[in-house]
Design a protein around this motif. Structure first.
Motif, short mmCIF file in Angstrom:
data_model
loop_
_atom_site.label_atom_id
_atom_site.label_comp_id
_atom_site.label_asym_id
_atom_site.label_seq_id
_atom_site.Cartn_x
_atom_site.Cartn_y
_atom_site.Cartn_z
N ILE A 336 0.83 -1.21 0.00
CA ILE A 336 0.00 0.00 0.00
C ILE A 336 0.86 1.26 0.00
O ILE A 336 0.55 2.24 -0.69
CB ILE A 336 -0.95 -0.01 1.21
N MET A 337 1.95 1.25 0.74
CA MET A 337 2.84 2.41 0.76
C MET A 337 3.42 2.68 -0.61
O MET A 337 3.49 3.83 -1.06
CB MET A 337 3.96 2.18 1.78
N GLY A 338 3.85 1.62 -1.32
CA GLY A 338 4.42 1.81 -2.65
C GLY A 338 3.42 2.39 -3.62
O GLY A 338 3.74 3.31 -4.39
N ILE A 339 2.19 1.88 -3.60
CA ILE A 339 1.14 2.39 -4.50
C ILE A 339 0.84 3.86 -4.18
O ILE A 339 0.70 4.70 -5.09
CB ILE A 339 -0.13 1.54 -4.37
N SER A 340 0.75 4.20 -2.89
CA SER A 340 0.45 5.58 -2.49
C SER A 340 1.54 6.54 -2.96
O SER A 340 1.26 7.65 -3.43
CB SER A 340 0.30 5.66 -0.97
N LEU A 341 2.79 6.12 -2.84
CA LEU A 341 3.91 6.97 -3.28
C LEU A 341 3.87 7.21 -4.78
O LEU A 341 4.15 8.31 -5.26
CB LEU A 341 5.24 6.33 -2.89
N ILE A 342 3.50 6.18 -5.53
CA ILE A 342 3.40 6.34 -6.99
C ILE A 342 2.32 7.36 -7.34
O ILE A 342 2.50 8.21 -8.23
CB ILE A 342 3.11 4.98 -7.66
N LEU A 363 -1.90 10.63 3.10
CA LEU A 363 -2.58 10.04 4.26
C LEU A 363 -2.63 8.52 4.16
O LEU A 363 -2.46 7.82 5.16
CB LEU A 363 -3.99 10.61 4.39
N ALA A 364 -2.87 8.01 2.95
CA ALA A 364 -2.89 6.55 2.75
C ALA A 364 -1.51 5.96 3.02
O ALA A 364 -1.39 4.90 3.65
CB ALA A 364 -3.33 6.22 1.33
N TYR A 365 -0.47 6.65 2.56
CA TYR A 365 0.90 6.19 2.78
C TYR A 365 1.23 6.15 4.27
O TYR A 365 1.71 5.13 4.80
CB TYR A 365 1.86 7.12 2.05
N VAL A 366 0.95 7.25 4.96
CA VAL A 366 1.25 7.33 6.39
C VAL A 366 0.39 6.35 7.18
O VAL A 366 0.85 5.71 8.13
CB VAL A 366 1.07 8.77 6.91
N GLY A 367 -0.89 6.23 6.81
CA GLY A 367 -1.78 5.30 7.49
C GLY A 367 -1.31 3.86 7.34
O GLY A 367 -1.31 3.09 8.30
N TYR A 428 11.51 5.90 -3.49
CA TYR A 428 10.98 5.27 -2.28
C TYR A 428 9.99 4.16 -2.62
O TYR A 428 9.93 3.13 -1.94
CB TYR A 428 10.30 6.32 -1.38
N ALA A 429 9.21 4.35 -3.69
CA ALA A 429 8.25 3.33 -4.11
C ALA A 429 8.96 2.05 -4.55
O ALA A 429 8.51 0.94 -4.24
CB ALA A 429 7.37 3.86 -5.24
N VAL A 430 10.07 2.20 -5.24
CA VAL A 430 10.86 1.03 -5.66
C VAL A 430 11.37 0.27 -4.43
O VAL A 430 11.34 -0.97 -4.38
CB VAL A 430 12.04 1.47 -6.55
N LEU A 431 11.80 1.01 -3.42
CA LEU A 431 12.29 0.38 -2.19
C LEU A 431 11.15 -0.35 -1.46
O LEU A 431 11.38 -1.37 -0.80
CB LEU A 431 12.95 1.41 -1.29
N CYS A 432 9.93 0.16 -1.56
CA CYS A 432 8.77 -0.55 -0.99
C CYS A 432 8.59 -1.90 -1.68
O CYS A 432 8.28 -2.91 -1.01
CB CYS A 432 7.49 0.29 -1.18
N ALA A 433 8.79 -1.95 -2.99
CA ALA A 433 8.65 -3.20 -3.73
C ALA A 433 9.73 -4.20 -3.30
O ALA A 433 9.46 -5.40 -3.11
CB ALA A 433 8.73 -2.94 -5.23
N ILE A 434 10.95 -3.71 -3.14
CA ILE A 434 12.04 -4.60 -2.70
C ILE A 434 11.75 -5.15 -1.31
O ILE A 434 11.95 -6.34 -1.03
CB ILE A 434 13.38 -3.83 -2.71
N ALA A 435 11.25 -4.27 -0.42
CA ALA A 435 10.90 -4.71 0.94
C ALA A 435 9.83 -5.79 0.90
O ALA A 435 9.90 -6.78 1.64
CB ALA A 435 10.42 -3.52 1.76
N PHE A 436 8.83 -5.63 0.04
CA PHE A 436 7.74 -6.61 -0.06
C PHE A 436 8.28 -7.99 -0.39
O PHE A 436 7.93 -8.99 0.26
CB PHE A 436 6.74 -6.16 -1.12
#
Length: 462
Positions: A336-342, A363-367, A428-436
């Motif tokens: 969800i964080m990656g999608i929100s950042l995009i 707000l979606a990213y932080v939530g 940051y969104a790319v890093l969210c994907a790597i974390a996933f």
């Protein structure tokens, strides 16, 4: 040749997850969690002061990044030292020291007339933040019954986000106090610091640290309050088994083949919490909103909205982390964080600032962060490391977290200056994907297990 002795089997614990003295457990865990409130307040207070210290000290993007992120250098040092100090002097003693450092930092920053004094004060505050970030969740994990541990450690993250919200609200109120408003913003952190100090004087040490010091009777007294007398006896036996003497010194032991895999998992989970960009958003939210054409007051007001969502989302983690589990939360959050950042990055790319899309995306990213990586990372780090190495392992993992935070916070003004906000957020969104994908493959579920059971989940005899 690896000479680490084979870990003995853990004695079964008689219903260790059933709390006996609810008020005692909640009280001592809540006091320890207040370290998180100071953590959040101390790190977020800079967000409102940025425009004013930039003008007062004539900062460019490099010196601004340093002034904001220098606290994280202190955090790294504090985290590195806190494990050994907590093992030697106790979790409670280290937290008391943190409270004192918090107060000194706020007052010192508020009185600063030269940049080096501001930086020194924030560095001192960082020592307290880094140590508390490691020791507070460790304290809670070691004193809480297994069935409550997830939500009680998640309360530490709730305290962090409440501290962030409190800092945002304080900044908004103090913004109109005149040219010295930034001084009051920094100095205001002394009040919660002193409250934390006084409350700590009324809580005990953890049973696992007491056992490590040979103070078995005191440890049993505390376990009687948390798990009941029958469970306390078998739980003490399990703790004693986990402290079997081994041939290596702890610092050498932690890097052996036995413990290295769990240490590596802890380090990467900690790093992913930060490199996915959360503190770039939290520290620089008013600056991001001003880039959309808002005035200072409006940007601070919308920043308060981010703080509110952060708090609300953390309640979700507290309510569900012991039911849903750690791994599912971490995976959902990264996605969800990656999608929100995009979404937010695309809006900045095309200058589309209508219909509150940017605000909704942030707000979606932080939530998503608040109820997943924000809360669950601290839960996970507090429970995956074996009793024998928990202090040092937590220090190393938390050190990695603060170094990652330092890189993100210090580089954000430079990245936005040279790459632009859209590309920075895409990174940051790319890093969210790597974390996933890492968490999908490597993270193990720990919900509902005692700390000694978790030890045998990660540590296999050789």
């Amino acid at each position: 040749m690896n000479t680490v002795s084979t870990l003995p089997p853990v004695a079964p614990v008689v219903n260790p997850s059933t709390p006996v003295n609810n008020s005692f457990i909640i009280t001592v865990s809540s006091v320890a969690a207040l370290g998180g409130l100071l953590f959040g307040y101390d790190t977020a207070i800079i967000s409102g002061a940025i425009p004013y210290i930039t003008a007062y000290f004539k900062l460019d993007e490099y010196t601004l990044g340093w002034a904001v992120s220098v606290i994280l250098v202190g955090c790294a040092i504090g985290a590195l030292a806190a494990g050994a100090l907590a093992d030697k002097y106790g979790r409670r003693t280290v937290l008391i020291t943190c409270a004192i450092l918090f107060a000194i930092s706020g007052i010192g920053a508020g009185l600063s007339h030269q940049l080096y004094l501001l930086i020194l004060s924030r560095l001192i505050g960082g020592l307290g933040v880094g140590a508390a970030a490691m020791v507070s969740p460790m304290y809670i994990a070691e004193i809480a019954p297994a069935a409550w541990r997830g939500r009680l450690v998640a309360c530490y993250q709730l305290a962090i986000v409440f501290g962030i919200l409190l800092a945002y609200f304080s900044n908004y109120l103090l913004d109109a106090t005149g040219p010295d408003n930034w001084r009051w913003m920094f100095a205001s952190q002394a009040a919660p610091s002193l409250l934390f100090l006084f409350l700590l004087l009324a809580v005990p040490e953890t049973p696992r640290w007491l056992m490590k010091q040979g103070r078995k009777k005191e440890a049993i007294d505390i376990l009687n309050k948390t798990s009941g007398s029958a469970a306390a006896i078998t739980e003490i036996a399990a703790i004693e088994n986990s402290f079997q003497q081994e041939t290596h010194a702890p610092l050498k032991l932690i890097f052996t083949k036995t413990y290295r895999p769990v240490l590596f998992i802890g380090i990467l989970v900690a790093v992913f919490q930060q490199v996915t960009g959360i503190n770039a958003i939290l520290y620089y939210a008013p600056v991001i909103f001003k880039e959309m054409g808002m005035d200072t007051s409006s940007s601070m007001l919308q920043t308060i909205g981010i703080g509110v969502v952060n708090v609300i989302s953390t309640f979700i983690a507290i309510g569900l982390v012991d039911k849903v589990g750690r791994k599912k939360f971490l995976l959902a959050g990264s996605c969800i964080m990656g999608i929100s950042l995009i979404v937010v990055a695309t809006c900045f790319q095309y200058k589309y600032f209508h219909n509150y899309i940017v605000l909704i995306g942030m707000l979606a990213y932080v939530g998503a962060f608040g109820c997943t990586l924000g809360a669950v990372t601290w839960v996970y780090l507090s429970e995956i490391f074996p009793n024998r190495i928990r202090g040092l392992a937590m220090s190393i993992a938390t050190l990695a977290l603060w170094l990652a935070d330092f890189i993100i916070a210090g580089s954000f003004p430079v990245m936005t200056k040279h790459l632009g906000t859209p590309l920075t957020l895409f990174c940051y969104a790319v890093l969210c994907a790597i974390a996933f994908f890492y968490m999908l493959l490597k993270v193990k579920e720990t919900k509902g297990r005692s700390l000694e059971e978790i030890e045998h989940l990660f540590i296999k005899p050789f």
